[in-house]
Design an enzyme around this catalytic site. Structure first.
Site, PDB file in Angstrom:
ATOM      1  N   GLN A  22       0.800  -1.227   0.000  1.00  0.00           N
ATOM      2  CA  GLN A  22       0.000   0.000   0.000  1.00  0.00           C
ATOM      3  C   GLN A  22       0.833   1.277   0.000  1.00  0.00           C
ATOM      4  O   GLN A  22       0.328   2.323  -0.368  1.00  0.00           O
ATOM      5  CB  GLN A  22      -0.960  -0.010   1.194  1.00  0.00           C
ATOM      6  CG  GLN A  22      -2.021  -1.097   1.064  1.00  0.00           C
ATOM      7  CD  GLN A  22      -2.957  -1.141   2.244  1.00  0.00           C
ATOM      8  OE1 GLN A  22      -2.675  -1.816   3.229  1.00  0.00           O
ATOM      9  NE2 GLN A  22      -4.067  -0.431   2.184  1.00  0.00           N
ATOM     10  N   ARG A  79       3.832  -0.222  12.924  1.00  0.00           N
ATOM     11  CA  ARG A  79       3.533  -1.563  12.414  1.00  0.00           C
ATOM     12  C   ARG A  79       3.617  -1.527  10.889  1.00  0.00           C
ATOM     13  O   ARG A  79       2.957  -0.699  10.258  1.00  0.00           O
ATOM     14  CB  ARG A  79       2.134  -1.985  12.875  1.00  0.00           C
ATOM     15  CG  ARG A  79       1.663  -3.269  12.255  1.00  0.00           C
ATOM     16  CD  ARG A  79       0.299  -3.741  12.802  1.00  0.00           C
ATOM     17  NE  ARG A  79      -0.080  -4.934  12.084  1.00  0.00           N
ATOM     18  CZ  ARG A  79      -1.094  -5.019  11.228  1.00  0.00           C
ATOM     19  NH1 ARG A  79      -1.892  -3.990  11.017  1.00  0.00           N
ATOM     20  NH2 ARG A  79      -1.318  -6.134  10.595  1.00  0.00           N
ATOM     21  N   HIS A 123       0.823  -9.390   4.382  1.00  0.00           N
ATOM     22  CA  HIS A 123      -0.301  -8.458   4.250  1.00  0.00           C
ATOM     23  C   HIS A 123      -0.738  -8.508   2.779  1.00  0.00           C
ATOM     24  O   HIS A 123      -0.674  -7.527   2.060  1.00  0.00           O
ATOM     25  CB  HIS A 123       0.126  -7.058   4.697  1.00  0.00           C
ATOM     26  CG  HIS A 123      -1.011  -6.148   5.059  1.00  0.00           C
ATOM     27  ND1 HIS A 123      -1.157  -5.569   6.301  1.00  0.00           N
ATOM     28  CD2 HIS A 123      -2.066  -5.699   4.339  1.00  0.00           C
ATOM     29  CE1 HIS A 123      -2.239  -4.809   6.315  1.00  0.00           C
ATOM     30  NE2 HIS A 123      -2.817  -4.863   5.135  1.00  0.00           N
ATOM     31  N   ASN A 167      -1.987 -10.856   8.180  1.00  0.00           N
ATOM     32  CA  ASN A 167      -2.945  -9.799   8.434  1.00  0.00           C
ATOM     33  C   ASN A 167      -4.285 -10.191   7.804  1.00  0.00           C
ATOM     34  O   ASN A 167      -4.367 -10.395   6.586  1.00  0.00           O
ATOM     35  CB  ASN A 167      -2.494  -8.481   7.808  1.00  0.00           C
ATOM     36  CG  ASN A 167      -3.478  -7.371   8.102  1.00  0.00           C
ATOM     37  OD1 ASN A 167      -3.556  -6.906   9.223  1.00  0.00           O
ATOM     38  ND2 ASN A 167      -4.279  -6.977   7.113  1.00  0.00           N
ATOM     39  N   GLU A 168      -5.320 -10.331   8.628  1.00  0.00           N
ATOM     40  CA  GLU A 168      -6.699 -10.499   8.149  1.00  0.00           C
ATOM     41  C   GLU A 168      -6.881 -11.643   7.156  1.00  0.00           C
ATOM     42  O   GLU A 168      -7.226 -11.422   5.987  1.00  0.00           O
ATOM     43  CB  GLU A 168      -7.205  -9.185   7.536  1.00  0.00           C
ATOM     44  CG  GLU A 168      -7.129  -7.998   8.487  1.00  0.00           C
ATOM     45  CD  GLU A 168      -7.674  -6.706   7.879  1.00  0.00           C
ATOM     46  OE1 GLU A 168      -7.942  -6.674   6.672  1.00  0.00           O
ATOM     47  OE2 GLU A 168      -7.828  -5.731   8.634  1.00  0.00           O
ATOM     48  N   ASN A 294      -8.087  -5.923  14.235  1.00  0.00           N
ATOM     49  CA  ASN A 294      -8.345  -4.729  13.432  1.00  0.00           C
ATOM     50  C   ASN A 294      -9.839  -4.455  13.484  1.00  0.00           C
ATOM     51  O   ASN A 294     -10.643  -5.318  13.116  1.00  0.00           O
ATOM     52  CB  ASN A 294      -7.925  -4.960  11.974  1.00  0.00           C
ATOM     53  CG  ASN A 294      -6.424  -5.192  11.845  1.00  0.00           C
ATOM     54  OD1 ASN A 294      -5.679  -4.998  12.795  1.00  0.00           O
ATOM     55  ND2 ASN A 294      -5.994  -5.598  10.666  1.00  0.00           N
ATOM     56  N   TYR A 296     -13.002  -1.690  12.586  1.00  0.00           N
ATOM     57  CA  TYR A 296     -13.459  -0.484  11.876  1.00  0.00           C
ATOM     58  C   TYR A 296     -14.919  -0.155  12.149  1.00  0.00           C
ATOM     59  O   TYR A 296     -15.285   0.992  12.302  1.00  0.00           O
ATOM     60  CB  TYR A 296     -13.237  -0.649  10.361  1.00  0.00           C
ATOM     61  CG  TYR A 296     -11.766  -0.607  10.014  1.00  0.00           C
ATOM     62  CD1 TYR A 296     -11.128   0.605   9.769  1.00  0.00           C
ATOM     63  CD2 TYR A 296     -10.999  -1.761  10.008  1.00  0.00           C
ATOM     64  CE1 TYR A 296      -9.773   0.667   9.503  1.00  0.00           C
ATOM     65  CE2 TYR A 296      -9.637  -1.716   9.743  1.00  0.00           C
ATOM     66  CZ  TYR A 296      -9.032  -0.489   9.488  1.00  0.00           C
ATOM     67  OH  TYR A 296      -7.693  -0.424   9.243  1.00  0.00           O
ATOM     68  N   GLU A 346      -5.151  -2.244  14.049  1.00  0.00           N
ATOM     69  CA  GLU A 346      -5.647  -1.247  13.088  1.00  0.00           C
ATOM     70  C   GLU A 346      -6.956  -0.684  13.601  1.00  0.00           C
ATOM     71  O   GLU A 346      -7.818  -1.429  14.077  1.00  0.00           O
ATOM     72  CB  GLU A 346      -5.929  -1.845  11.694  1.00  0.00           C
ATOM     73  CG  GLU A 346      -4.709  -2.264  10.935  1.00  0.00           C
ATOM     74  CD  GLU A 346      -5.045  -2.823   9.555  1.00  0.00           C
ATOM     75  OE1 GLU A 346      -6.141  -2.537   9.015  1.00  0.00           O
ATOM     76  OE2 GLU A 346      -4.212  -3.565   9.029  1.00  0.00           O
ATOM     77  N   TRP A 392      -4.784   3.053  11.782  1.00  0.00           N
ATOM     78  CA  TRP A 392      -4.702   2.826  10.340  1.00  0.00           C
ATOM     79  C   TRP A 392      -5.240   4.075   9.676  1.00  0.00           C
ATOM     80  O   TRP A 392      -6.378   4.371   9.825  1.00  0.00           O
ATOM     81  CB  TRP A 392      -5.518   1.606   9.876  1.00  0.00           C
ATOM     82  CG  TRP A 392      -5.262   1.398   8.405  1.00  0.00           C
ATOM     83  CD1 TRP A 392      -5.946   1.959   7.365  1.00  0.00           C
ATOM     84  CD2 TRP A 392      -4.207   0.631   7.836  1.00  0.00           C
ATOM     85  NE1 TRP A 392      -5.370   1.597   6.170  1.00  0.00           N
ATOM     86  CE2 TRP A 392      -4.302   0.791   6.430  1.00  0.00           C
ATOM     87  CE3 TRP A 392      -3.183  -0.149   8.366  1.00  0.00           C
ATOM     88  CZ2 TRP A 392      -3.411   0.176   5.547  1.00  0.00           C
ATOM     89  CZ3 TRP A 392      -2.310  -0.766   7.491  1.00  0.00           C
ATOM     90  CH2 TRP A 392      -2.439  -0.595   6.099  1.00  0.00           C
ATOM     91  N   GLU A 399      -5.656   1.944  -1.358  1.00  0.00           N
ATOM     92  CA  GLU A 399      -6.706   1.243  -0.614  1.00  0.00           C
ATOM     93  C   GLU A 399      -7.302   0.130  -1.498  1.00  0.00           C
ATOM     94  O   GLU A 399      -8.463   0.139  -1.858  1.00  0.00           O
ATOM     95  CB  GLU A 399      -7.769   2.238  -0.121  1.00  0.00           C
ATOM     96  CG  GLU A 399      -8.946   1.650   0.638  1.00  0.00           C
ATOM     97  CD  GLU A 399      -8.600   0.757   1.836  1.00  0.00           C
ATOM     98  OE1 GLU A 399      -7.514   0.889   2.421  1.00  0.00           O
ATOM     99  OE2 GLU A 399      -9.440  -0.103   2.157  1.00  0.00           O
ATOM    100  N   TRP A 400      -6.440  -0.798  -1.910  1.00  0.00           N
ATOM    101  CA  TRP A 400      -6.840  -2.030  -2.587  1.00  0.00           C
ATOM    102  C   TRP A 400      -7.783  -1.762  -3.760  1.00  0.00           C
ATOM    103  O   TRP A 400      -7.449  -0.930  -4.605  1.00  0.00           O
ATOM    104  CB  TRP A 400      -7.397  -3.022  -1.556  1.00  0.00           C
ATOM    105  CG  TRP A 400      -6.434  -3.205  -0.408  1.00  0.00           C
ATOM    106  CD1 TRP A 400      -6.604  -2.815   0.880  1.00  0.00           C
ATOM    107  CD2 TRP A 400      -5.095  -3.776  -0.463  1.00  0.00           C
ATOM    108  NE1 TRP A 400      -5.481  -3.113   1.636  1.00  0.00           N
ATOM    109  CE2 TRP A 400      -4.552  -3.706   0.853  1.00  0.00           C
ATOM    110  CE3 TRP A 400      -4.310  -4.358  -1.471  1.00  0.00           C
ATOM    111  CZ2 TRP A 400      -3.275  -4.177   1.162  1.00  0.00           C
ATOM    112  CZ3 TRP A 400      -3.040  -4.822  -1.152  1.00  0.00           C
ATOM    113  CH2 TRP A 400      -2.546  -4.742   0.139  1.00  0.00           C
TER     114      TRP A 400
END
Ligand code: IFM
Length: 444
Positions: A22, A79, A123, A167-168, A294, A296, A346, A392, A399-400
């Site tokens: 990213q 991180r 990630h 990650n995730e 993480n 949100y 995050e 984050w 952003e993907w």
């Protein structure tokens, strides 16, 4: 507003997070090979603004200035993730000295500035060569990951505060292999569940290998989680919420802490359930030194398409601002699982920030962070062992599937010039950290 007199524990860590793909850019520099995200970005329609990670924040070429900025912003911890295809371009065999050297410079640069490094190994940017061999659907890739993890830990393990394997994994398995909206763009539910099993297996195998090698850094994994609540009290909405909770939360938590997948989800999957070999679940259940979460938002599910009541606060991602969900999640996990120390690895929000002269005013982001930090403090007060919090993200970044259209950073990035402008939220966070270090009680 929380005005309790509780401060955070004395050694609580305040940081910010990013990931390699990213921010780094330098996609073909110094021997880096393609990852699945480089390939995916080239698929027509995959990324909303048709962008890619070729340059991103060009962090690879701004390393020293970015480290200086982190220090000026008072971060205690940072991180980041390593790019597998930068350090081992073929995904097997030879290591790329220039790639390894970049992370040496990053880690040493952090330490020299008094910032503690937190390393994440995966990630989402699998070397494309490994995808060509079946990617995470191929059990062999778990062995490749162990090899990668061993080399990273041997090289950096004595200089980082912790090592997270993945990650995730939910995102990798579900968005990458079931919905096909993230790399590698596969749409097959059976594959997705096999992938999720191999990700967890690779995690457990890596933990065992690193411990056998005497790696000192605490080892763990990072999961994306949030409460899943039924839209109405109807039986079907409640059943749906329970099932989706099984997919997002219990699938990973039950496997990691109880050594089995949830029976209701397995029953529902039928033939799409993953192939699990004898002993796999014991490996997956290898004790963790820490768990990263993480957070949100929460998800509201039901038979009708979810709608937010008028007045609901939403971020630029369309995600509800719901700090209470973080407290609820932490308290629930603490009740249901034998947890190791937790880190919020995050938390943050995207808003459509625009510079005004030398400044970027982002009051909604500072407000989001303040309220979520308050939610963490409530969970600690309720007895949950949370040891750190990472925003984050440090920078606006790729952003993907949304490309550069969403800005999560505390630091604004002008992609055309590479200029960095700390937003008001970065100064708010700097002052908050300073007050915490001085043991001042901050009303949240
Ligand atoms: O940008 C991502 C990050 O890579 C993983 N967690 C969620 C963030 C926001 O979508």
């Amino acid at each position: 507003m929380l005005t309790s007199t509780h401060t955070f524990p004395k050694d609580f860590v305040w940081g910010a997070a990013t990931s390699a793909f990213q921010i780094e850019g330098a996609a073909s520099t110094d021997g880096r090979a393609a990852s699945i995200w480089d390939t995916f970005c080239r698929q027509p329609g995959a990324i909303v603004d048709q962008s890619n990670g070729d340059v991103a924040c060009d962090h690879y070429h701004h390393l020293d200035a970015d480290l200086d900025l982190m220090q000026r912003l008072g971060l205690q911890a940072y991180r980041f993730s390593t790019s597998w295809s930068r350090v081992q371009p073929d995904g097997i065999g030879a290591w790329n000295p220039k790639g390894l050297d970049f992370y040496d410079r990053l880690i040493d640069g952090l330490l020299q500035r008094g910032i503690t490094p937190y390393l994440t190994l995966y990630h989402w940017d699998l070397p494309q060569v490994l995808q060509d061999q079946g990617g995470w659907a191929n059990r062999e890739v778990a062995l490749r990951f162990v090899d990668y993890a061993e080399t990273m830990a041997e090289r950096y393990g004595d200089r980082v505060a912790s090592i997270a394997t993945h990650n995730e994994p939910w995102i990798v398995a579900t968005l990458g292999h079931e919905h096909g909206i993230f790399a590698p763009g596969i749409k097959n539910r059976r594959t997705a569940f096999q992938v999720s099993h191999h990700l967890l297996l690779a995690h457990g195998m890596a933990l065992l290998a690193l411990r056998a090698a005497g790696v000192k850094a605490p080892l763990g994994i990072v999961l994306n989680q949030g409460p899943i609540v039924p839209a109405t009290d109807s039986e079907s909405d409640r059943a749906q919420a329970r099932f989706e909770d099984g997919l997002l939360i219990r699938w990973y938590m039950d496997a990691l802490f109880h050594g089995h997948y949830p029976a209701d989800v397995l029953a529902h999957l039928g033939d799409d359930a993953p192939q699990v070999q004898d002993g796999d679940m014991r490996v997956i259940r290898t004790p963790l030194d820490f768990l990263g979460l993480n957070y949100y938002t929460r998800s509201i599910v039901g038979s009708e398409p979810p709608t937010h009541p008028p007045g609901t606060e939403l971020t630029d991602m369309g995600w509800e601002v719901y700090p209470q969900g973080l407290t609820d999640l932490l308290v629930r996990l603490g009740r249901e699982y034998p947890l190791p120390p937790l880190y919020i690895t995050e938390n943050g929000a995207a808003y459509p920030d625009v510079p005004s002269g030398e400044h970027v005013h982002d009051p909604l982001r500072a407000d989001y962070l303040r309220r979520h930090i308050g939610a963490v403090r409530e969970a600690i007060t309720a007895g949950v062992d949370v040891r750190g919090y990472f925003v984050w993200s440090l920078f606006d970044n790729f952003e993907w599937a949304f490309g550069y259209s969403k800005r999560f950073g505390m630091v604004y990035v002008d992609y055309a010039s590479g200029q960095r402008i700390p937003k008001d939220s970065a100064f708010w966070y700097r002052d908050f950290i300073a007050a915490q270090s001085a043991r001042h009680v901050t009303p949240l």
